[in-house]
Scaffold this motif. Structure first.
Motif, short mmCIF file in Angstrom:
data_model
loop_
_atom_site.label_atom_id
_atom_site.label_comp_id
_atom_site.label_asym_id
_atom_site.label_seq_id
_atom_site.Cartn_x
_atom_site.Cartn_y
_atom_site.Cartn_z
N GLU A 149 70.62 45.07 51.72
CA GLU A 149 69.29 45.59 51.41
C GLU A 149 69.03 45.38 49.93
N ARG A 150 68.18 44.44 49.60
CA ARG A 150 67.93 44.11 48.21
C ARG A 150 66.86 45.02 47.61
N PRO A 151 66.98 45.35 46.34
CA PRO A 151 66.02 46.25 45.70
C PRO A 151 64.69 45.56 45.45
N GLU A 152 63.63 46.34 45.42
CA GLU A 152 62.32 45.80 45.07
C GLU A 152 62.23 45.64 43.56
N LEU A 153 61.66 44.53 43.12
CA LEU A 153 61.56 44.24 41.70
C LEU A 153 60.10 44.12 41.30
N VAL A 154 59.76 44.70 40.15
CA VAL A 154 58.40 44.65 39.63
C VAL A 154 58.43 43.96 38.28
N MET A 155 57.71 42.85 38.16
CA MET A 155 57.67 42.10 36.91
C MET A 155 56.80 42.82 35.87
#
Length: 212
Positions: free
Chosen positions: A55-61
């Motif tokens: 389960e990969r984390p959500e990333l916000v640029m």
């Protein structure tokens, strides 16, 4: 403040750039493929890279900043898994820069224990100066190779072009680009290790300005 220092990644554990470059095989190039303009993976890449169960984390640029992954493709699914997680490791770093948080959990997710210290140092080189990033940063000429008989180690080499990117001071809004006379391209040589959950985590990052 030196954009050259900020955008040029600090070196981590000693690894021979020449040796890894000699090992690398071209998996994809910097052709006219659809860029990743919003800092997010293209629609075909929103599934878990490598088809594993992690389960990969959500990333916000950072706001106003876009990483453009050009030609980030391979016909080999194992090489593509390396490319996918190598991409997410770079995105995780810039997400942490945007958040001003060198202790963000997603840094630990995409870096090995050995590589995490360098990743945090890189983020602190921004957060310590109270700056974030803006503009566009193309990432291109990716080369990947699985190393060893078991295929648990890989090299990933790629280039960035900083001409359209800059740092932004969070308080004053001052923008700083590459210093005059500084080469805008940077070549990165990274090593990754695959874990039991199928995630390729970055173990080492080295950079050389002007080598692209």
């Amino acid at each position: 403040m030196s954009a050259q220092r900020l955008f040029g990644r600090p070196l981590s554990r000693a690894v021979s750039l020449t040796a890894l470059a000699a090992l690398a095989l071209t998996a994809c190039g910097g052709g006219p493929a659809t860029p990743d303009k919003g800092g997010k993976p293209a629609p075909a890449e929103t599934a878990k890279p490598g088809g594993d169960k992690a389960e990969r984390p959500e990333l916000v640029m950072p706001e106003g900043f876009a990483l453009e992954f050009r030609g980030w493709r391979s016909d080999d699914p194992r090489e593509q898994a390396v490319l996918d997680d190598g991409r997410e490791q770079l995105r995780a770093g810039y997400a942490a820069i945007g958040a001003g948080n060198p202790d963000a959990g997603y840094l630990a997710f995409y870096n090995t224990e050995a590589g995490l210290g360098s990743a945090k140092e890189w983020v602190r080189s921004y957060s310590g100066k109270n700056v974030t990033v803006g503009g566009e940063l193309p990432v291109y000429d990716a080369e990947v190779r699985l190393i060893g008989e078991r295929g648990k180690l890989a090299s990933l080499i790629y280039c960035t072009d900083e001409r359209g990117a800059y740092t932004v001071h969070r308080k004053t809004g001052e923008r700083v680009g590459n210093p005059e006379g500084s080469a805008p391209t940077v070549r990165y040589v990274t090593t990754l290790r695959v874990a039991g959950d199928g995630v390729w985590r970055t173990d080492d990052v080295r950079s050389e300005r002007g080598a692209c």
